[in-house]
Design a protein around this motif. Structure first.
Motif, PDB file in Angstrom:
ATOM      1  N   ARG A  97      44.434  37.059  39.314  1.00  0.00           N
ATOM      2  CA  ARG A  97      44.532  36.865  40.572  1.00  0.00           C
ATOM      3  C   ARG A  97      43.537  36.558  41.577  1.00  0.00           C
ATOM      4  N   GLY A  98      41.982  36.431  41.038  1.00  0.00           N
ATOM      5  CA  GLY A  98      40.997  36.061  41.776  1.00  0.00           C
ATOM      6  C   GLY A  98      41.105  35.128  42.420  1.00  0.00           C
ATOM      7  N   ASP A  99      40.108  34.845  43.460  1.00  0.00           N
ATOM      8  CA  ASP A  99      39.539  33.450  43.675  1.00  0.00           C
ATOM      9  C   ASP A  99      38.304  32.653  43.150  1.00  0.00           C
ATOM     10  N   GLU A 100      38.159  33.561  42.277  1.00  0.00           N
ATOM     11  CA  GLU A 100      37.029  32.611  42.043  1.00  0.00           C
ATOM     12  C   GLU A 100      37.513  31.422  40.914  1.00  0.00           C
ATOM     13  N   ALA A 101      38.664  31.423  40.497  1.00  0.00           N
ATOM     14  CA  ALA A 101      38.923  30.243  39.224  1.00  0.00           C
ATOM     15  C   ALA A 101      39.215  29.047  39.859  1.00  0.00           C
ATOM     16  N   GLY A 102      38.709  27.893  38.722  1.00  0.00           N
ATOM     17  CA  GLY A 102      39.108  26.508  39.059  1.00  0.00           C
ATOM     18  C   GLY A 102      40.481  26.507  39.160  1.00  0.00           C
ATOM     19  N   GLN A 103      40.220  24.739  40.509  1.00  0.00           N
ATOM     20  CA  GLN A 103      41.947  24.786  40.369  1.00  0.00           C
ATOM     21  C   GLN A 103      43.285  24.046  39.204  1.00  0.00           C
ATOM     22  N   ASN A 104      41.716  23.891  37.809  1.00  0.00           N
ATOM     23  CA  ASN A 104      42.906  23.491  37.135  1.00  0.00           C
ATOM     24  C   ASN A 104      43.221  24.503  36.069  1.00  0.00           C
ATOM     25  N   ASP A 105      41.856  25.316  36.329  1.00  0.00           N
ATOM     26  CA  ASP A 105      41.909  26.990  35.187  1.00  0.00           C
ATOM     27  C   ASP A 105      43.413  27.538  34.295  1.00  0.00           C
ATOM     28  N   PRO A 106      43.883  28.169  33.999  1.00  0.00           N
ATOM     29  CA  PRO A 106      44.770  29.167  33.402  1.00  0.00           C
ATOM     30  C   PRO A 106      45.120  30.020  34.536  1.00  0.00           C
ATOM     31  N   ARG A 107      46.142  30.779  34.910  1.00  0.00           N
ATOM     32  CA  ARG A 107      46.172  31.789  35.793  1.00  0.00           C
ATOM     33  C   ARG A 107      46.766  33.261  34.888  1.00  0.00           C
ATOM     34  N   GLU A 108      47.404  32.684  34.563  1.00  0.00           N
ATOM     35  CA  GLU A 108      48.361  33.803  33.272  1.00  0.00           C
ATOM     36  C   GLU A 108      48.239  33.703  31.698  1.00  0.00           C
ATOM     37  N   PHE A 109      47.461  34.808  30.464  1.00  0.00           N
ATOM     38  CA  PHE A 109      47.227  35.187  29.895  1.00  0.00           C
ATOM     39  C   PHE A 109      48.155  35.994  29.433  1.00  0.00           C
ATOM     40  N   TRP A 110      48.419  36.242  27.585  1.00  0.00           N
ATOM     41  CA  TRP A 110      49.117  37.197  26.832  1.00  0.00           C
ATOM     42  C   TRP A 110      48.264  38.170  25.998  1.00  0.00           C
ATOM     43  N   GLY A 111      48.018  39.478  26.496  1.00  0.00           N
ATOM     44  CA  GLY A 111      47.815  40.725  25.313  1.00  0.00           C
ATOM     45  C   GLY A 111      48.281  41.795  24.982  1.00  0.00           C
ATOM     46  N   VAL A 112      47.403  42.461  24.783  1.00  0.00           N
ATOM     47  CA  VAL A 112      48.892  43.657  23.669  1.00  0.00           C
ATOM     48  C   VAL A 112      48.415  44.352  24.829  1.00  0.00           C
ATOM     49  N   THR A 113      49.522  45.288  25.310  1.00  0.00           N
ATOM     50  CA  THR A 113      49.706  46.697  25.878  1.00  0.00           C
ATOM     51  C   THR A 113      49.240  47.970  25.116  1.00  0.00           C
ATOM     52  N   SER A 114      48.830  48.851  26.479  1.00  0.00           N
ATOM     53  CA  SER A 114      48.323  49.998  26.043  1.00  0.00           C
ATOM     54  C   SER A 114      49.768  50.520  24.851  1.00  0.00           C
ATOM     55  N   TYR A 115      50.789  50.956  24.450  1.00  0.00           N
ATOM     56  CA  TYR A 115      51.446  51.038  23.546  1.00  0.00           C
ATOM     57  C   TYR A 115      51.464  50.181  22.462  1.00  0.00           C
TER      58      TYR A 115
ATOM     59  N   ARG B  20      38.275  25.064  27.381  1.00  0.00           N
ATOM     60  CA  ARG B  20      38.477  25.610  29.045  1.00  0.00           C
ATOM     61  C   ARG B  20      38.716  26.347  29.161  1.00  0.00           C
ATOM     62  N   HIS B  21      40.124  27.027  28.358  1.00  0.00           N
ATOM     63  CA  HIS B  21      41.365  27.789  28.666  1.00  0.00           C
ATOM     64  C   HIS B  21      40.023  29.565  27.872  1.00  0.00           C
ATOM     65  N   GLN B  22      39.135  29.291  26.769  1.00  0.00           N
ATOM     66  CA  GLN B  22      38.896  30.276  26.764  1.00  0.00           C
ATOM     67  C   GLN B  22      37.769  30.559  27.336  1.00  0.00           C
ATOM     68  N   ASP B  23      36.978  29.571  28.025  1.00  0.00           N
ATOM     69  CA  ASP B  23      36.259  30.609  29.473  1.00  0.00           C
ATOM     70  C   ASP B  23      36.652  30.725  30.360  1.00  0.00           C
ATOM     71  N   ALA B  24      37.943  30.821  30.566  1.00  0.00           N
ATOM     72  CA  ALA B  24      38.727  30.737  31.783  1.00  0.00           C
ATOM     73  C   ALA B  24      38.405  32.853  32.160  1.00  0.00           C
ATOM     74  N   LEU B  25      38.299  32.677  33.177  1.00  0.00           N
ATOM     75  CA  LEU B  25      38.337  33.887  34.160  1.00  0.00           C
ATOM     76  C   LEU B  25      39.768  34.854  33.693  1.00  0.00           C
ATOM     77  N   ARG B  26      38.975  36.172  33.147  1.00  0.00           N
ATOM     78  CA  ARG B  26      40.997  36.489  32.912  1.00  0.00           C
ATOM     79  C   ARG B  26      40.326  37.554  33.632  1.00  0.00           C
ATOM     80  N   PRO B  27      41.858  38.381  34.235  1.00  0.00           N
ATOM     81  CA  PRO B  27      42.229  39.906  34.716  1.00  0.00           C
ATOM     82  C   PRO B  27      41.332  41.214  33.724  1.00  0.00           C
ATOM     83  N   ASN B  28      41.326  42.158  34.552  1.00  0.00           N
ATOM     84  CA  ASN B  28      39.972  43.344  32.942  1.00  0.00           C
ATOM     85  C   ASN B  28      41.712  43.811  32.317  1.00  0.00           C
TER      86      ASN B  28
END
Length: 212
Positions: free
Chosen positions: A92-110, A142-150
């Motif tokens: 949800r940051g403002d630093e990603a490029g216009q065409n950069d992905p913003r949704e990612f799949w990852g493992v949960t704590s569980y 480009r997808h691999q290098d995209a900014l991601r949430p913490n």
């Protein structure tokens, strides 16, 4: 060597155990969880995410790595989310490029604790080494290098690679050597230096063999 999540396997928040309630025996819950995780498509999705250098993969990256069509991968991601093993993380940051992905799949704590229980995390260094030696298209790079949430620390910390011991180093070397000789194929993507004389027809299926 093992990356350890620690703690007991508990569902997210106050939700019921996704593999059975109090009336289900623990051994039956384990059987259900094991059967769920080892379903072919979900198994390879999990390995692709665990091996990702940033622990979070886009749908396009998963489509590149897993030999299934996009709708099938999406369906199994939804199943993994229903069982609280994975979740969709949004940048949800403002630093990603216009065409950069913003949704990612990852493992949960569980999911981390569950996967550690079934020894998936011990192979994170091997999976990471294999992904680092894949050929990436410009789009996937480009997808691999995209900014991601913490990610929460209890997710990211167990995925950090500690010092590699001799046994794990040998497994990594064997896996990379197998890729060079065209066997032991894990991810549905060519090696970092694909053979120039070999062409893959458009739409052709590329085999993905289980490494472990």
């Amino acid at each position: 060597m093992s990356n350890t999540a620690g703690g007991q396997r508990n569902p997210v928040g106050d939700e019921a155990d996704p593999f059975g309630g109090d009336d289900v025996l623990p051994i039956e819950k384990q059987r259900r969880a094991h059967r769920f995780l080892t379903q072919e498509t979900r198994y390879h999705i999990i390995q692709a995410v665990l091996g990702h250098p940033k622990y979070l993969a886009t749908l396009d990256e998963l489509e590149y790595l897993v030999p299934k069509n996009r709708s099938t991968i999406r369906e199994h991601l939804d199943r993994l989310a229903e069982k609280q093993v994975m979740a969709k993380y949004k940048y949800r940051g403002d630093e990603a490029g216009q065409n950069d992905p913003r949704e990612f799949w990852g493992v949960t704590s569980y999911g981390i604790t569950l996967l550690d229980e079934y020894s998936y995390l011990r192979y994170v260094p091997v999976l990471r080494a294999l992904q680092e030696n894949l050929y990436l298209t410009e789009k996937i790079e480009r997808h691999q290098d995209a900014l991601r949430p913490n990610l929460p620390e209890d997710v990211s910390d167990p995925l950090k690679i500690p010092e590699i011991d001799d046994e794990t180093e040998a497994i990594i070397e064997d896996a990379l050597a197998a890729r060079e000789h065209g066997s032991g194929r894990l991810f549905d993507a060519p090696p970092i230096e694909p053979v120039e004389d070999v062409e893959t027809e458009d739409g052709a299926d590329r085999p993905l063999d289980e490494l472990f």
